[in-house]
Motif scaffolding. Structure first.
Motif, PDB file in Angstrom:
ATOM      1  N   ARG A  22      33.581  31.233   0.361  1.00  0.00           N
ATOM      2  CA  ARG A  22      32.752  30.636  -0.700  1.00  0.00           C
ATOM      3  C   ARG A  22      31.563  29.886  -0.100  1.00  0.00           C
ATOM      4  O   ARG A  22      30.459  29.911  -0.665  1.00  0.00           O
ATOM      5  CB  ARG A  22      33.584  29.706  -1.570  1.00  0.00           C
ATOM      6  N   HIS A  26      27.630  30.646  -0.822  1.00  0.00           N
ATOM      7  CA  HIS A  26      26.748  29.591  -1.324  1.00  0.00           C
ATOM      8  C   HIS A  26      25.523  29.435  -0.423  1.00  0.00           C
ATOM      9  O   HIS A  26      24.389  29.318  -0.915  1.00  0.00           O
ATOM     10  CB  HIS A  26      27.534  28.284  -1.408  1.00  0.00           C
ATOM     11  N   TYR A 261      29.427  29.111 -10.527  1.00  0.00           N
ATOM     12  CA  TYR A 261      30.077  30.232  -9.846  1.00  0.00           C
ATOM     13  C   TYR A 261      31.331  30.719 -10.564  1.00  0.00           C
ATOM     14  O   TYR A 261      31.953  31.687 -10.115  1.00  0.00           O
ATOM     15  CB  TYR A 261      30.427  29.840  -8.416  1.00  0.00           C
ATOM     16  N   ALA A 263      34.161  29.262 -10.654  1.00  0.00           N
ATOM     17  CA  ALA A 263      35.241  29.054  -9.681  1.00  0.00           C
ATOM     18  C   ALA A 263      35.687  27.600  -9.739  1.00  0.00           C
ATOM     19  O   ALA A 263      35.085  26.731  -9.087  1.00  0.00           O
ATOM     20  CB  ALA A 263      34.765  29.408  -8.269  1.00  0.00           C
ATOM     21  N   TRP A 266      35.831  25.014  -6.805  1.00  0.00           N
ATOM     22  CA  TRP A 266      34.660  24.321  -6.272  1.00  0.00           C
ATOM     23  C   TRP A 266      34.674  22.828  -6.596  1.00  0.00           C
ATOM     24  O   TRP A 266      34.017  22.040  -5.941  1.00  0.00           O
ATOM     25  CB  TRP A 266      33.378  24.942  -6.818  1.00  0.00           C
TER      26      TRP A 266
END
Length: 293
Positions: A22, A26, A261, A263, A266
Motif C-alpha cells: 500500500r 501511495h 483508496y 481501504a 489505512w
C-alpha cells in the motif's frame, strides 16, 4: 524550479507492521500527482514509531517496487547520533541523494554548540558518501531545533553538504529570517500555508503533510505564473490545510486516505497515536467535499 516534497503517510497492517504494498502504491500516486519527491519517514510518516531496521527495509522495498531512489528523501534523525549515521549511510548507499535529519531531540535545553557537535559528527562519518543533508526544524514537536545562527554556522562549516532546511516552526518570521540569512540554502516551509509567501521571497517550495491528500492543487500553486490566479489557488490550498489540521493531523490524513483508496486499514496508526474517531470522519470528509465543490 520550486519543489513539492511529500512526507508520505505510512500504512500499517492488522499486525501493526508496515504495509509495503500500500505504501508503494501511495508513493507512486503522489509522484503522479506532482510531487517531486517522497520525504520518507517524516513526522507524518510516524518515523519515530518505527525501528531503524524497519525503516531500512521499507526504503529497500520501495526502491524494489519502482520508486526511484533519487526521488526518496528519508528522514534519519534520531536521539542517538550513531543511529542517525546508520540510517543516513544506508540511504545514501541505496542511491538516495538527500536525507532530512532532526537534531538529537531527547535532551532538552541543549546548547547550540552541542547540536553543532552532533551534526559535525554525522557529516564526518558520511563524507565519503558525498552526502546532502536538509535540517529538519520542528520545535513544536522536537523542542530541540536549528536556530537561524546555527543553520548559518553549519552551512558555512559544511558547504555543499548542509543544503537546506525544512522549517516547521509554524512561524513565517522564522522562515523569512532563514531566507535572509541563508540565500545559498533551499528553505522549505513545512506547510503550504506559507508556500506562496515563501516562493515570493526565494523559498524552494514546501515539504507538507497535506500533500498526501492535495498534491495536485499544491503543485498547481507552484506552477502558476499569473500572480492573481496564484493568490486564488493558494487561498484554496490554505483552506484545505486548515480543514484537515483542525483534527489530529496524522490520523485525519489517514482517515481521508482510507476513504480515497477504499481501504479501511489505512486508518490505522501505531501507538501511542490513535486513529481518528468514527464520529469525526464523516464531518471531515464532508468539509473537504464542500471545499472541492
Amino acid at each position: 524550479m520550486a519543489k513539492l516534497l511529500v512526507p508520505a503517510a505510512t500504512p500499517i497492517d492488522a499486525d501493526r507492521r508496515i504495509d509495503l504494498e500500500r505504501l508503494a502504491a501511495h508513493c507512486h500516486a503522489l509522484l503522479a500527482d506532482g510531487a517531486d519527491a517522497i520525504a520518507l519517514f517524516g513526522t507524518t510518516g510516524e518515523a519515530t514509531s518505527f525501528s531503524a531496521p524497519e525503516r531500512m527495509a521499507t526504503l529497500e522495498g520501495l526502491i524494489a517496487a519502482g520508486i526511484p531512489a533519487d526521488r526518496i528523501m528519508p528522514g534519519t534523525g534520531c536521539p542517538a547520533v550513531t543511529e542517525t549515521i546508520a540510517l543516513s549511510r544506508h540511504a545514501f548507499e541505496q542511491g538516495c541523494e538527500t536525507v532530512m535529519t532532526l537534531p538529537p531531540y531527547y535532551y532538552k535545553a541543549v546548547s547550540e554548540d552541542g547540536v553543532f557537535d552532533a551534526m559535525a559528527w554525522l557529516v564526518e562519518e558520511l563524507k565519503p558518501l558525498h552526502p546532502r543533508i536538509i535540517l529538519y526544524h520542528i520545535p513544536p514537536v522536537a523542542q530541540v531545533g536549528f536556530p537561524v545562527p546555527l543553520v548559518r554556522r553549519l552551512a558555512d562549516a559544511f558547504p555543499g553538504i548542509i543544503v537546506g532546511v525544512k522549517d516547521s516552526s509554524g512561524d513565517f518570521a522564522n522562515t523569512e529570517a532563514l531566507l535572509a540569512a541563508c540565500p545559498d540554502l533551499d528553505i522549505y516551509p513545512g506547510s503550504e500555508t506559507f508556500l506562496l509567501p515563501g516562493l515570493r521571497k526565494g523559498g524552494a517550495g514546501c515539504i507538507t503533510a497535506t500533500g498526501n491528500l492535495n498534491a495536485r492543487a499544491i503543485r498547481a500553486v507552484i506552477d502558476e505564473t499569473d500572480p492573481g490566479r496564484a493568490d486564488d489557488r493558494h487561498a484554496e490550498i490554505v483552506a484545505y490545510r486548515k480543514t484537515v489540521e483542525a483534527r489530529p493531523l496524522i490520523a485525519a490524513i489517514k482517515a481521508v486516505l482510507a476513504d480515497r483508496y477504499g481501504a479501511p486499514s489505512w486508518r490505522a496508526v501505531r501507538p501511542p497515536l490513535r486513529a481518528l474517531p468514527d464520529d469525526q470522519i464523516k464531518p471531515l470528509l464532508e468539509d473537504l467535499e464542500r471545499l472541492s465543490s
